[in-house]
Design a protein around this motif. Structure first.
Motif, short mmCIF file in Angstrom:
data_model
loop_
_atom_site.label_atom_id
_atom_site.label_comp_id
_atom_site.label_asym_id
_atom_site.label_seq_id
_atom_site.Cartn_x
_atom_site.Cartn_y
_atom_site.Cartn_z
N ASP A 139 0.90 -1.18 0.12
CA ASP A 139 -0.16 0.07 -0.08
C ASP A 139 0.70 1.29 -0.12
O ASP A 139 0.44 2.30 -0.08
CB ASP A 139 -0.78 0.07 1.30
CG ASP A 139 -2.15 -0.91 0.95
OD1 ASP A 139 -2.31 -1.29 -0.28
OD2 ASP A 139 -2.95 -1.05 1.97
N PRO A 193 -9.52 4.67 10.24
CA PRO A 193 -9.68 4.20 8.77
C PRO A 193 -10.48 5.02 7.99
O PRO A 193 -10.10 5.23 6.82
CB PRO A 193 -10.08 2.89 8.94
CG PRO A 193 -10.71 2.60 10.37
CD PRO A 193 -9.87 3.85 11.27
N SER A 194 -11.67 5.38 8.62
CA SER A 194 -12.55 6.25 7.76
C SER A 194 -12.05 7.70 7.51
O SER A 194 -12.69 8.47 6.75
CB SER A 194 -13.94 6.31 8.52
OG SER A 194 -13.86 6.92 10.09
N LEU A 250 -4.23 4.69 6.54
CA LEU A 250 -4.33 3.34 6.35
C LEU A 250 -4.15 2.56 7.81
O LEU A 250 -3.19 2.47 8.34
CB LEU A 250 -2.91 2.78 5.53
CG LEU A 250 -2.92 3.40 4.03
CD1 LEU A 250 -1.55 3.33 3.53
CD2 LEU A 250 -3.99 2.97 3.10
N ASP A 291 -14.61 1.83 7.68
CA ASP A 291 -14.44 1.85 6.26
C ASP A 291 -13.07 2.15 5.78
O ASP A 291 -12.23 2.71 6.06
CB ASP A 291 -15.12 2.95 5.66
CG ASP A 291 -15.45 3.03 4.20
OD1 ASP A 291 -15.12 1.90 3.44
OD2 ASP A 291 -15.58 4.11 3.55
N THR A 292 -12.53 0.81 4.90
CA THR A 292 -11.19 0.82 4.34
C THR A 292 -10.14 0.02 5.16
O THR A 292 -9.13 -0.29 4.62
CB THR A 292 -10.72 1.94 3.84
OG1 THR A 292 -10.18 2.87 4.94
CG2 THR A 292 -11.60 2.71 2.90
N ARG A 301 -8.14 -2.70 6.50
CA ARG A 301 -7.61 -4.09 5.88
C ARG A 301 -7.16 -4.59 7.03
O ARG A 301 -6.32 -4.33 7.87
CB ARG A 301 -6.92 -3.65 4.71
CG ARG A 301 -6.43 -4.78 3.97
CD ARG A 301 -5.61 -4.35 2.63
NE ARG A 301 -6.52 -3.42 1.94
CZ ARG A 301 -7.24 -3.61 0.96
NH1 ARG A 301 -7.35 -5.13 0.66
NH2 ARG A 301 -8.05 -2.75 0.19
N VAL A 329 -11.24 -6.84 4.19
CA VAL A 329 -11.31 -5.42 4.25
C VAL A 329 -12.74 -5.08 4.79
O VAL A 329 -13.51 -5.67 4.27
CB VAL A 329 -10.91 -4.72 2.87
CG1 VAL A 329 -11.85 -5.28 1.72
CG2 VAL A 329 -11.13 -3.39 2.88
N GLY A 337 -16.03 -2.66 4.83
CA GLY A 337 -16.72 -1.90 3.69
C GLY A 337 -17.23 -0.59 4.51
O GLY A 337 -17.37 -0.50 5.75
N GLU A 394 -11.12 -10.20 0.12
CA GLU A 394 -10.59 -9.68 -1.34
C GLU A 394 -9.92 -10.83 -1.93
O GLU A 394 -10.05 -11.06 -3.13
CB GLU A 394 -9.70 -8.49 -1.29
CG GLU A 394 -10.70 -7.16 -0.99
CD GLU A 394 -9.70 -5.90 -1.42
OE1 GLU A 394 -8.74 -5.99 -1.62
OE2 GLU A 394 -10.43 -4.96 -1.55
#
Length: 445
Positions: free
Chosen positions: A203, A288-289, A293, A315-316, A318, A428, A430, A438
Motif C-alpha cells: 500500500d 480508517p474512515s 491506512l 471503512d477501508t 484492512r 477489508v 466496507g 478480497e
C-alpha cells in the motif's frame, strides 16, 4: 474465483519490488522510546523467543487403548475472543458428524465434550480442562488464545492428552516443552507477520505505527512484523511499536503517541479492545474512515468489531487472518450446524483439528493420547493423498501411509506439530462496517 498470492522466502514481490524473508520469533533490535519516533516498547513486553530447537516428539505407549475416542473443546464461548467461538465450535461439530457418519474411530462413534475457554481475565480455562480430563478426554481442541493455552498446556500434556489448537499462533509453542503432545492447525505468527507486512508495504506505507497488546500473541506478532517491514525497506526509525495493557481503562496516551509520530499507516494487533482504540483514533482524525491506512489481524478482524463501533468507522480498514479459500460448499455445511454463522475464521482449522487426531488414532490402533500424538505429524505428509476422513479411513485400515490434506489445504506438519505454510485472508471492511475477503495470501518456505 478469488486470487491467491504466494510469497516465498527470499522471493521478490513484484508488486512492491521487495523481498519478505522468513523471520525469527523475536526482535533483537533496540526498543528504546524516542521522542522523535522509532521503535517504542514498554518494559513489560515479552522477551524474544527462540525457535531454534529440536521439538520434543511423543512416544507411543506399550498397550493400545481401544475405547471410544473422546474429544473435548476449549473454545471461546465467552471473553475477548468470543467472536471466534461460533465458527470454531461449528467446525468441530461438523468434523465429529463427518467422522461418525463414516464409521467412527476404531469402529466406534467419537464422543464430544464441549467446553468454554474464557480469556486470561478468568480461570475458566483451568476449570474447563479439569472437567474435560475428568471426563476422559483423549484430545482437547483449543484454546483459541495463545495466552490461554499457555495457562493450561502443562496440565493437558502432562496428563498424556493431546492438545491441538485451531488458532494459536504465538512463536512460544514451537520449542515449548510439551512432551510432543501439543499441536496446532493454525500457522505461526512468523508467517502472519509476512502477510501483514506485505499488505502494508504494497500500500506504499513509509512510516508505520504498530499498537500491540501485551501478551505472547501481541508482542510476538509485533516484533515479527517489524522485522518484515524492515526487510521490505522501511527504516527502523520510521517504525513505532507501542505495547499496551489490554485491560487498561483508557488508551488515550498510547494513541496520542501514535498521533505525535504522524504515521501514514497504523497496525492494531489486539482483541475486542480494538474497538475502543479505533474509536479514539477517529476522535483524533486518524481512524480508517479518516483516510489513515489502518490494518488489523486475526484477533480483531471479525464482524464483531464492526458491530462495536459507530457506523462507517471501519471503512477501508484492512487486515489478515489465517483463512483458506474453503469454498461456499464448506461454508454451507457449517451453516447446517449453526445457521446464524456470519464469520468463518478458523472454522476450517477447527475442522482439521478434529480430523487429524482421529486419523492418527486409526493409524495407531489406539485412542490413548500418547499414541495419537506419536502419529499426528505422519498422517499429514509423505503418503497417499486423501482429503476427507471417509476417504482416508479405508486407506489406513489397509495399512497405507496417508497424507491428509484437509479443508485448509496442504498441512505437511513440521516436527513442531504445525503447518509449514500459512494461508491468510486479505480482509477489508466496507462502509457498512462489514468484512469481505478480497483475496488470499499464502506464505511459507
Amino acid at each position: 474465483m478469488a486470487k491467491r498470492t504466494y510469497v516465498r522466502t527470499a522471493a521478490v514481490l513484484s508488486a512492491a519490488s521487495l523481498a519478505l524473508f522468513g523471520c525469527s520469533s523475536g526482535d533483537d533490535s533496540d526498543t528504546d522510546d524516542t521522542a522523535a519516533g522509532g521503535s517504542s516498547e514498554t518494559s513489560a513486553a515479552e522477551e524474544a523467543v527462540s525457535t531454534d530447537c529440536e521439538p520434543e516428539q511423543a512416544t507411543a505407549g506399550d498397550t493400545p487403548d481401544t475405547s471410544p475416542l473422546v474429544v473435548g473443546t476449549l473454545l471461546p464461548n465467552t471473553g475477548s475472543l468470543a467472536f471466534l467461538g461460533p465458527p470454531e465450535v461449528a467446525g468441530v461439530q461438523l468434523a465429529i458428524n463427518d467422522i461418525n457418519e463414516a464409521g467412527g474411530v476404531l469402529g466406534q462413534p467419537v464422543t464430544l465434550i464441549p467446553g468454554d475457554s474464557g480469556d486470561t481475565t478468568t480461570d475458566t480455562a483451568n476449570t474447563t480442562v479439569d472437567r474435560l480430563l475428568a471426563g476422559g478426554a483423549d484430545v482437547i481442541v483449543g484454546a483459541a488464545s495463545s495466552a490461554v493455552s499457555l495457562q493450561v498446556i502443562d496440565k493437558i500434556t502432562s496428563a498424556g492428552v493431546v492438545q491441538i489448537s485451531p488458532a494459536n499462533t504465538s512463536d512460544q509453542f514451537v520449542c515449548y516443552a510439551d512432551r510432543g503432545q501439543y499441536f496446532r492447525t493454525a500457522p505461526t505468527d512468523v508467517l502472519q507477520a509476512q502477510a501483514l507486512a506485505q499488505l502494508i508495504a504494497e500500500d506504499g506505507a513509509q512510516r508505520v505505527s504498530i499498537l500491540a497488546l501485551n501478551d505472547p500473541y501481541g508482542t510476538g506478532l509485533a516484533s515479527n512484523t517489524v522485522e518484515n517491514l524492515e526487510a521490505a525497506g522501511i527504516p527502523s526509525d520510521q517504525l513505532q511499536t507501542i505495547i499496551y495493557d489490554p485491560n487498561a481503562q483508557s488508551y488515550n496516551a498510547e494513541i496520542d503517541d501514535v498521533n505525535n509520530f504522524a504515521p501514514d499507516a497504523v497496525a492494531i494487533i489486539g482483541f475486542d479492545e480494538s474497538a475502543r482504540i479505533i474509536t479514539r483514533m477517529h476522535e483524533l482524525g486518524i481512524g480508517p474512515s479518516d483516510g489513515m491506512l489502518v490494518y488489523g489481524v486475526d484477533g480483531n478482524m471479525g464482524n464483531a468489531l464492526g458491530e462495536s463501533v459507530a457506523a462507517g468507522l471501519l471503512d477501508t480498514m484492512r487486515g489478515t487472518t489465517p483463512l483458506t479459500d474453503v469454498g461456499t460448499e464448506f461454508q454451507d455445511r457449517l451453516k447446517t450446524v449453526d445457521p446464524a454463522l456470519l464469520d468463518f475464521n478458523y472454522a476450517g482449522e477447527s475442522y482439521d483439528a478434529v480430523v487429524i487426531p482421529a486419523l492418527a488414532a486409526v493409524q495407531a490402533g489406539s485412542t490413548a493420547g500418547v499414541d495419537i500424538a506419536a502419529n499426528i505429524n505422519s498422517v499429514t505428509k509423505d503418503g497417499e493423498k486423501c482429503t476427507t476422513f471417509a476417504e482416508c479411513l479405508p486407506l489406513l485400515e489397509a495399512g497405507t501411509d496417508i497424507d491428509y490434506d484437509g479443508v485448509t489445504g496442504e498441512l505437511n506438519f513440521s516436527d513442531a506439530g504445525e503447518p509449514a505454510t500459512g494461508s491468510y485472508g486479505n480482509l477489508v471492511f466496507g462502509p457498512d462496517n462489514t468484512l469481505t475477503t478480497e483475496d488470499y495470501i499464502v506464505v511459507g518456505e
